[in-house]
Design an enzyme around this catalytic site. Sequence first.
Site, PDB file in Angstrom:
ATOM      1  N   GLY A   1     -15.574 -19.834 -31.098  1.00 55.41           N
ATOM      2  CA  GLY A   1     -15.510 -18.925 -32.235  1.00 55.41           C
ATOM      3  C   GLY A   1     -14.564 -19.378 -33.496  1.00 55.41           C
ATOM      4  O   GLY A   1     -14.407 -18.505 -34.330  1.00 55.41           O
TER       5      GLY A   1
ATOM      6  N   ALA B   1      -6.608 -30.217 -27.845  1.00 56.99           N
ATOM      7  CA  ALA B   1      -5.300 -29.850 -28.210  1.00 56.99           C
ATOM      8  C   ALA B   1      -4.883 -28.350 -28.521  1.00 56.99           C
ATOM      9  O   ALA B   1      -4.087 -28.148 -29.190  1.00 56.99           O
ATOM     10  CB  ALA B   1      -4.428 -30.885 -28.978  1.00 56.99           C
TER      11      ALA B   1
ATOM     12  N   GLU C   1      -7.286 -23.775 -24.975  1.00 59.21           N
ATOM     13  CA  GLU C   1      -6.984 -24.553 -23.658  1.00 59.21           C
ATOM     14  C   GLU C   1      -6.551 -23.176 -22.626  1.00 59.21           C
ATOM     15  O   GLU C   1      -6.549 -23.685 -21.432  1.00 59.21           O
ATOM     16  CB  GLU C   1      -6.422 -25.626 -23.392  1.00 59.21           C
ATOM     17  CG  GLU C   1      -7.426 -26.746 -24.501  1.00 59.21           C
ATOM     18  CD  GLU C   1      -6.326 -27.971 -24.677  1.00 59.21           C
ATOM     19  OE1 GLU C   1      -6.400 -28.920 -23.941  1.00 59.21           O
ATOM     20  OE2 GLU C   1      -5.769 -28.068 -25.472  1.00 59.21           O
TER      21      GLU C   1
ATOM     22  N   ALA D   1      -0.527 -17.862 -36.790  1.00 66.53           N
ATOM     23  CA  ALA D   1      -1.319 -18.048 -35.807  1.00 66.53           C
ATOM     24  C   ALA D   1      -0.934 -19.267 -34.942  1.00 66.53           C
ATOM     25  O   ALA D   1      -0.289 -20.156 -35.665  1.00 66.53           O
ATOM     26  CB  ALA D   1      -2.867 -18.292 -36.051  1.00 66.53           C
TER      27      ALA D   1
ATOM     28  N   THR E   1      -7.613 -23.312 -34.781  1.00 65.49           N
ATOM     29  CA  THR E   1      -7.022 -22.419 -35.279  1.00 65.49           C
ATOM     30  C   THR E   1      -5.772 -22.598 -36.358  1.00 65.49           C
ATOM     31  O   THR E   1      -5.594 -22.403 -37.341  1.00 65.49           O
ATOM     32  CB  THR E   1      -6.710 -21.339 -34.438  1.00 65.49           C
ATOM     33  OG1 THR E   1      -7.947 -20.796 -33.803  1.00 65.49           O
ATOM     34  CG2 THR E   1      -6.169 -20.092 -35.335  1.00 65.49           C
TER      35      THR E   1
END
Lengths: 775, 161, 300
Positions: free
Chosen positions: A500, A538, A732, A727, A542
Amino acid sequence: MTNEPHSEFSSVGKSLARPDVAAKATGAARFSADIALPGMLIGRILTSPHAHARIVAIDTSRAKALPGVAAVITHADVPKRGFTRSVMAEGLPPFAYETENLDQYILSDKARYIGDWVAAVAAVDLYVAERALDLIEVEYEVLPAVFDPEDALAPGAPVVHKGWKDNVAGVIEHPFNRGDLDAALASSAHVAEFSGRNSRQKQAHMEPDAAIASWDDKGRLTVWSPSQNAHLAKKAMGRRVFDIGEGNVRWITPAVGGGFGARLSFGVEPVAAMLAKVTGRPVKVLVTREEDFNGWNSRTEQRQTIRVGVGEAGEITAIEQDVLSDSGAYFSHSGTISAVNMQSTLGVMRSPVVRGKALMVYTNNPTASGMRGYGNPEGSFILQQALDIAAEKCGMDPVDFRLKNARGPGEPSMWEPQAITTCALPECIRRGAVAIGWDQKWHGWGAGKEGRYRRGVGMSIMTHASGAGGFLLEHSTAVMKLDEDGTASLSVSPCEMGQGILGVLAQIAAEGAGLRYEDVRTVTGDTDVTLFDIGTHASRSTYAIGNAALDAARKVKAIVVERAARMLGVESEGLDVRDGRVFAVADSSVGVSVAEVAHAGIYEYGTDARHIMATGKHQSVMHCPNFQAGFAEIEVDVETGVIKVLKLVIAHDIGRAINPLTVEGCLEGGAAQGLGYALTEDLVIDKGTGKVVSDSFATYKMLSALDMPEVEVILVEEPDPTGPFGAKGVGETGITNVAPAIANALYDAAGVRVHSLPITPEKVLEALRAHGAGA
Amino acid sequence: MAKEIATFIVNGQGYEVIVEPHMLLIDVLRDSIGLVGTKYGCGAGDCGACTVLLEGKPVFACLTLAVTARDRSLTTIEGLADGAGLHPIQQAFVDAGAVQCGFCTPGMVLTTKALLDENPEPTRGEIKAFLAGNLCRCTGYVKIVEAVESAAGILRNGGAR
Amino acid sequence: MHRALLPFEFSEPASVEEAVALVDGGRARALAGGVDLVLKMRLRQETPERVVSLQKIAGLDHVRVDAHGGGALHIGALATLRQVEQSAAVTQGWPLLAEAIASIVSMQTKVMGTLVGNLCVGTPASDVAPALFALGARVKIAGVGDERDIAVEDFFLGPGVTAVRPHELVTEVVVPARPVGSAGRFLKLSKTADDIAKVNVAVSVAFSRGTCAHARIAIGSAAPTPVRAVAAEELLLREDWCPATAKAAAEAAARSVRPISDVRSTADYRAEMVKVLVRDALTQAADGAGVLDGHDGKEA
C-alpha cells in the site's frame, strides 16, 4: 479500529483506499507475465537434475532445428562476467561490496544445485519452447556434493566453487562487538544459552517470476519485471551482467504480486536480456512454481547459539551470538542477511558486553537469499528463547525482564553509532500484555500444567530498522509537480508489491502540499521517469521515501503560497494550504484554489511562467528503529503434539500510522507468515540428493484461511521527529515475534523447547517424550 | 480431435479460438482470448489464483483442459462488474483492505461470488472453509474474510451499501 | 519441469462401452474431473497418448438412494465430491462420508473432482477411502462386455495402483445402508487445514448391551494403501466397551499399519497417531452411538 483519525490532518491517519487496488480487484492490473509485446518470444530455462556436476558438453542442435525456435543459449553464449544475484548489494558502500562474492553467471558451465540454470530457449510460444528444452542434450560429469553447512566445513568436503580452497563463503565479525565476553559470562550470576536453527522459509510470492527484455536499435535494454529495487537492478544489469552502463538500461516495474525480499535479487531478468539480445526480439521468460521452489530464493538457514549473561538484579551483562549461514550454491544475500541478523538481534537489549560472529558456507543446496525480516526472525527465534531462559533463571516474569533490559530512547540503536530517538516499546509491551491477558494467564515459571490440552502464553520483542541508513546507501529522491487543474503527480520509486505504499506516499504528499488525497497521482515503475531510489526493503518506504515525498510536497506548497500571495496581494507568511485551497489563516474567506495558482503559473503570458514542481530528498545515516512486542496464547495437545494458536497480539511502535488500514493489513499478513514460519512452512531438501522435496504448495504448506487464528493488532503512536508526520517503518515486522512468542508459549504450556523451525507436532511430541511428559 | 476451431463463451460473449487437446483453459483465456485477469500461480490446483467460474462453479483454469470447456459458460474476473463500476464484492474487497498485492484477488473474488450465489448469508467459518482453496500470501485472510462478510450484507441488501 | 502439457489425442465417447474400448490405463487414460491427471501430465508423471474424457457420458453423475436395493447409496463415476458432500441423502444417511469429504477443503477440487476419481488415484492418503472402507462400500467396474463388483478394500493394491485393469472403468460406488444404530467418526491430522492427511481414520460402530455389535476401522496414509484394522475390529466385537477397550483396539490398529516417513510426517509419528486417532474416533463414535449413556442398541 485502533486509531481515531487525527483531526489536524486531511489525509494522514485516515484509512483511505489505495490508488492501485480497484484495478487489482477487476483484473485490469497488469503483472509482468500479463504483458505481451509485438513479436515477443517465450523463453524457458533448462535446469540441472544434478546437485553438483560439470557440464562436459551440450548439444543444442536438435532443439535449434525445431521449427519455431529462435535461439538456444548455453554458458558458451553468455558474458564471462561474474555478478551477485543480490541487486540490493549495489547499495553497499564499496568496502562492503568487496566482500560480496561475484560468483554468478547468466548460465554456468557447472551446476551447483538441482535447479541450477544450464541452458535457455526462446521460441514462438510456450509449447515450442518446452519441446525445445526436451531436445537439449547435456552430458554431465556428476561430482560429489555437500548439503549440510557443517559437512561443507569438514576437511575434504567437495568444494562448490572452482578455484576456492574451501566452502567458507565469508566471515563477519559484528561491528559493534565490545567488552571481555569470557570475563563477563564468568562473573554473571546466571548464563542462559539456547541453540537452534530456522527453516528455509520461501517468500512464496503468489506471482511466479517472469521477466520481459527488449533491446532497441541503439543497444538500449528495457526490462519489465517485478523488482523491489529497480534503480539498483538497473545498475546491476548495466554494470555487472552486461558492460553497457546504467544509462543503457530502462527498468519497468509492472504490478508486483508480492515480494517479501525475493525481488531484491535478480530473478530471470538476466536470461531474458540475453535471449532478447541473441534473437533481436522481445523475450518473456516464464518459470513454474516448482522451478521457483527449486531455485534462487528462500530465507537463509542459520544455525545459531546465543548466550546471555545476567547479574543478580536481573540485568543483562553480556550477549554472545554465533551464526552459521547456509548460503546454498551462490552467495546472494547470505552476507548481508547474516550482518543484519546480528544487528537486529544484538541491538534490542542493553548489554555492556556484546560478541557476534557469523560464518557463511557454500553448499549444493538451492541459493538462499533474504526474506521479510531479513535476519531478524532468524535471530529472534533464538534470542527471545534465551531471554526467557535467563528470566527463568532469575525468577523474573518475562514481561518484567524485557522491560528492565530493553534499550530505550537515547541509547544506541541497532546500528550503534546512532541513538534511538523515540521508543514506544514499553507501551507496546504493556498494551500487548493486557490484550493477551498476561497477568491472568501466566502463572509463573514451572506452573506444572496437567491434562491432555495445555494452554500457555509467550512473548517476544524486537527492534527493526525503518530504512537502511548506516548500513547501505540510504537515498530516495521524489518529484512532485502540479498540473494546470491543481492535481499533482508524485514521481517516486518504491515497489508497490501489496503493502500500500503508493497510497501512503500520496497521503503524505497531499498532506504536505495541502492538496486533497484524490488529487495526488503516484507515478512509478519506470526508471526513465523516476529519480534514484534504493527501492523497497528494510521497512523503509514509508519512512525514507515518505520523507522525500514530504520534502518535495512542502517545497511545492511553498511555491504555491508564494505565488498565491502575489495573486491575492497579501503577505505569504499568513497563508496556508489545505485540501487544494490557499487561504489566509486570519480570514479563511481570503483565498484562491491551488488549481488557479497552478494554471496561472503555466498559462502566464508575461515573463514569470512556472510549472510548479519540486524535488525532495531523503538521505540519512540513521534508520529510525521501530519496536514491537508480540504475544501468543496457544493450546498444545500433548498426545498429538499439535499446537493450536488461540490468539496472537502484535503491538507495534508505528510512530504515526499514515494509513491505519494498510498498517493493520501489513501486520496481519506478517503475522500469518510468521505463523507459517513457526508451525508449518518447511522447505525440505533431501539430505541424500539435494532435491527440494517440498516443491509445490501441496507440500510446502502455508496457512489457509481456515488456519488463521485471531490476530489483534495494536498501533502505538508516538510520533518520531525524524519521520514523515512522525511515521516509522512496519513492512517486515509483523513476521518476527510470532515464532519466538509461540515457542515461549509452548514452554509455558508444556515445559519443552523445540530447537528448530518449524515447530511441528512431530518435534513437539519428541520433545515431550524426552522431557518425560505427555501421554 | 486434433486442432480445431472451438467456441468459448466467456462473460457472455462467444470467442472462436484454435485449440488443441493439450491446451489448458488458463492459456486459452490468457493467450488466445487475451483475458489476463486470470492468474497463473502454481499450475497445480494448490493456490486458486486461476479460479474461474464454469457454469457458475469455481474451477481451476490451470487444471482444466480447454477442450472440456468448449461451448460452456465461463466467468472470469473481467466479467464480474457490470459496466465501469465495481461489482459489490470487488468494492467490498477494496473497502476492507482485502487487496494487497492483488495477485490472488481475481480468484478470491470469483470464489466469493460462487459462495454468495449458493449461500447468501455465510458464517465466518463457512467463508473460511469455502475460501480455503485460495491462498493469499499478503493479508493473513483477516480482511478478506471481513470483505466477504461485508459483501454478503451488501448483496442481501440488493447491492445497496 | 514444464508448464505445458505434451500433445495427445482426445476422445469424448458417449457411452461406457465406447469408453472402455478406448482406455487402457496406460497410453490411454480416462479423464473425469482432471484434477489429478492433468497435473500429473504437466509434471510428466503421466504421458498418455490419448485422453478419454468421460464427461459426455450420460447417466454417470448420480448420487441416489436405491429404495429397492436395501436403501444403498449409489454414487456415479461423474458425481463430484461437492455433489456428494451436499447431497441431503448423504448428510442424513451417511454423515461419515460427508465428514470425510468436508476435510478436503479446497472448493475447486471438490467442484471438479469426482469421488470415483479420488479413489482411482489410488493414493493411500485419500480421505474418502477410509470412510468408504468403514461404510463397507463396493466398487462397480465395467469392462468390455462385462461388469464386476469388488469391495472397496480390494480396490487399492499399492500406491497409485488400483484393481482397475486395462479396458476397465469404475462406473459406480455403492455404499450399503448403514447398520441400524451405528455411528461413525472421521478424524484427520494434517499440517494445515487444506493439506493431505498425515494420518486419517474412519470408524463405524454400533453397540448392543454395552458391547460392539458392528465395528469397522479404516486408516489412511499409514500404509501403501488405506487399510482396515481387522484385528482391532475383532477385539472390539469380543470385549465389553470401556475406555480400555478403545485403547486396546487402537493399539491393535497400530499393528496393522506400515507407515513411512515423507515430506508430511515421519513413520514413528504416524504409527503413534494411529493409536491416538483410532482411540479418539472410537470414543467419539461410541458416544454418538449412545453406548455411554446406555441408549445403545435400542433400535436393534
